[in-house]
Write a protein that holds these residues in place. Structure first.
Motif, short mmCIF file in Angstrom:
data_model
loop_
_atom_site.label_atom_id
_atom_site.label_comp_id
_atom_site.label_asym_id
_atom_site.label_seq_id
_atom_site.Cartn_x
_atom_site.Cartn_y
_atom_site.Cartn_z
N LEU A 79 0.86 -1.18 0.00
CA LEU A 79 0.00 0.00 0.00
C LEU A 79 0.90 1.23 0.00
O LEU A 79 1.53 1.54 1.02
CB LEU A 79 -0.93 0.02 1.21
CG LEU A 79 -1.94 1.18 1.23
CD1 LEU A 79 -2.96 1.02 0.10
CD2 LEU A 79 -2.67 1.24 2.58
N GLN A 80 0.97 1.86 -1.15
CA GLN A 80 1.75 3.09 -1.27
C GLN A 80 0.84 4.25 -0.87
O GLN A 80 -0.21 4.46 -1.49
CB GLN A 80 2.24 3.28 -2.71
CG GLN A 80 3.02 4.56 -2.93
CD GLN A 80 4.36 4.57 -2.23
OE1 GLN A 80 5.05 3.55 -2.21
NE2 GLN A 80 4.73 5.69 -1.65
N MET A 81 1.25 4.98 0.14
CA MET A 81 0.44 6.07 0.67
C MET A 81 1.18 7.39 0.46
O MET A 81 2.23 7.61 1.07
CB MET A 81 0.16 5.86 2.16
CG MET A 81 -0.47 4.50 2.48
SD MET A 81 -0.97 4.33 4.20
CE MET A 81 0.61 4.42 5.01
N ASN A 82 0.64 8.22 -0.41
CA ASN A 82 1.23 9.52 -0.71
C ASN A 82 0.34 10.64 -0.19
O ASN A 82 -0.82 10.44 0.13
CB ASN A 82 1.42 9.67 -2.22
CG ASN A 82 2.37 8.65 -2.80
OD1 ASN A 82 3.29 8.19 -2.13
ND2 ASN A 82 2.16 8.30 -4.06
N SER A 83 0.91 11.84 -0.12
CA SER A 83 0.16 13.02 0.32
C SER A 83 -0.59 12.75 1.61
O SER A 83 -1.80 13.03 1.73
CB SER A 83 -0.82 13.47 -0.78
OG SER A 83 -0.13 13.75 -1.98
N LEU A 84 0.11 12.19 2.56
CA LEU A 84 -0.54 11.79 3.80
C LEU A 84 -1.06 12.98 4.59
O LEU A 84 -0.45 14.06 4.59
CB LEU A 84 0.43 10.97 4.66
CG LEU A 84 0.59 9.51 4.20
CD1 LEU A 84 1.85 8.89 4.75
CD2 LEU A 84 -0.64 8.71 4.58
N LYS A 85 -2.19 12.76 5.24
CA LYS A 85 -2.85 13.78 6.04
C LYS A 85 -2.93 13.32 7.50
O LYS A 85 -2.93 12.11 7.76
CB LYS A 85 -4.27 14.02 5.51
CG LYS A 85 -4.35 14.38 4.05
CD LYS A 85 -5.80 14.47 3.60
CE LYS A 85 -5.91 14.82 2.13
NZ LYS A 85 -7.32 14.91 1.66
N PRO A 86 -3.05 14.24 8.42
CA PRO A 86 -3.18 13.82 9.83
C PRO A 86 -4.34 12.85 10.05
O PRO A 86 -4.23 11.94 10.89
CB PRO A 86 -3.41 15.15 10.55
CG PRO A 86 -2.68 16.16 9.72
CD PRO A 86 -2.90 15.70 8.30
N GLU A 87 -5.40 13.01 9.30
CA GLU A 87 -6.55 12.12 9.48
C GLU A 87 -6.30 10.70 8.96
O GLU A 87 -7.13 9.83 9.14
CB GLU A 87 -7.81 12.70 8.82
CG GLU A 87 -7.63 13.12 7.37
CD GLU A 87 -7.34 14.61 7.22
OE1 GLU A 87 -6.54 15.15 8.04
OE2 GLU A 87 -7.91 15.22 6.30
N ASP A 88 -5.16 10.49 8.30
CA ASP A 88 -4.78 9.13 7.90
C ASP A 88 -4.13 8.37 9.05
O ASP A 88 -3.88 7.17 8.94
CB ASP A 88 -3.81 9.17 6.72
CG ASP A 88 -4.44 9.70 5.45
OD1 ASP A 88 -3.77 10.48 4.75
OD2 ASP A 88 -5.59 9.32 5.15
N SER A 89 -3.83 9.08 10.13
CA SER A 89 -3.21 8.43 11.29
C SER A 89 -4.14 7.35 11.84
O SER A 89 -5.31 7.61 12.11
CB SER A 89 -2.91 9.45 12.37
OG SER A 89 -1.99 10.43 11.93
N ALA A 90 -3.60 6.17 12.01
CA ALA A 90 -4.40 5.04 12.49
C ALA A 90 -3.52 3.81 12.58
O ALA A 90 -2.38 3.81 12.08
CB ALA A 90 -5.57 4.76 11.55
#
Length: 121
Positions: A79-90
């Motif tokens: 899972l490549q996760m780009n442009s991460l946002k604080p709401e992606d924290s988990a």
């Protein structure tokens, strides 16, 4: 059969991470593989999934930013996760529908341990 998730960590907003999920054991075949994350109300929401033919589905919140892929000979998905946002924290969990050797075509869902993703400056 076991799933081993890895790749979580701390990253700044706008950054990227790549999660990996490797299946091991006596495996005949793997159908769908996916990633879920635990949200604040303590439920797990689907982030992305990928079928054995490579077709993928994404949560609306990650479309255009996350990409799921798989390496079938390695029984691994990424899972490549780009442009991460604080709401992606988990805490992110991988799962897979797997038929064990000698048990095909009975597919069962297996889960890996969680890997923590923290997006913060």
């Amino acid at each position: 059969v076991q799933l081993q998730a890895s790749g979580g960590g701390l990253v700044q907003p706008g950054g990227y991470l790549r999660l990996s999920c490797a299946a091991s054991g006596s495996i005949h075949s793997i159908h769908a593989m996916g990633w879920y994350r635990r949200v604040p109300d303590n439920t797990r929401e689907l982030v992305a999934s990928i079928a054995s033919d490579g077709s993928a589905n994404y949560a609306d919140s990650v479309k255009g930013r996350f990409t799921i892929s798989r390496d079938n000979p390695k029984n691994t998905n990424y899972l490549q996760m780009n442009s991460l946002k604080p709401e992606d924290s988990a805490v992110y969990y991988c799962n897979a529908a797997i038929a064990r050797s000698g048990d095909y075509p009975n597919f069962r869902v297996y889960w890996g341990q969680g890997t923590l993703v923290t997006v913060s400056s």
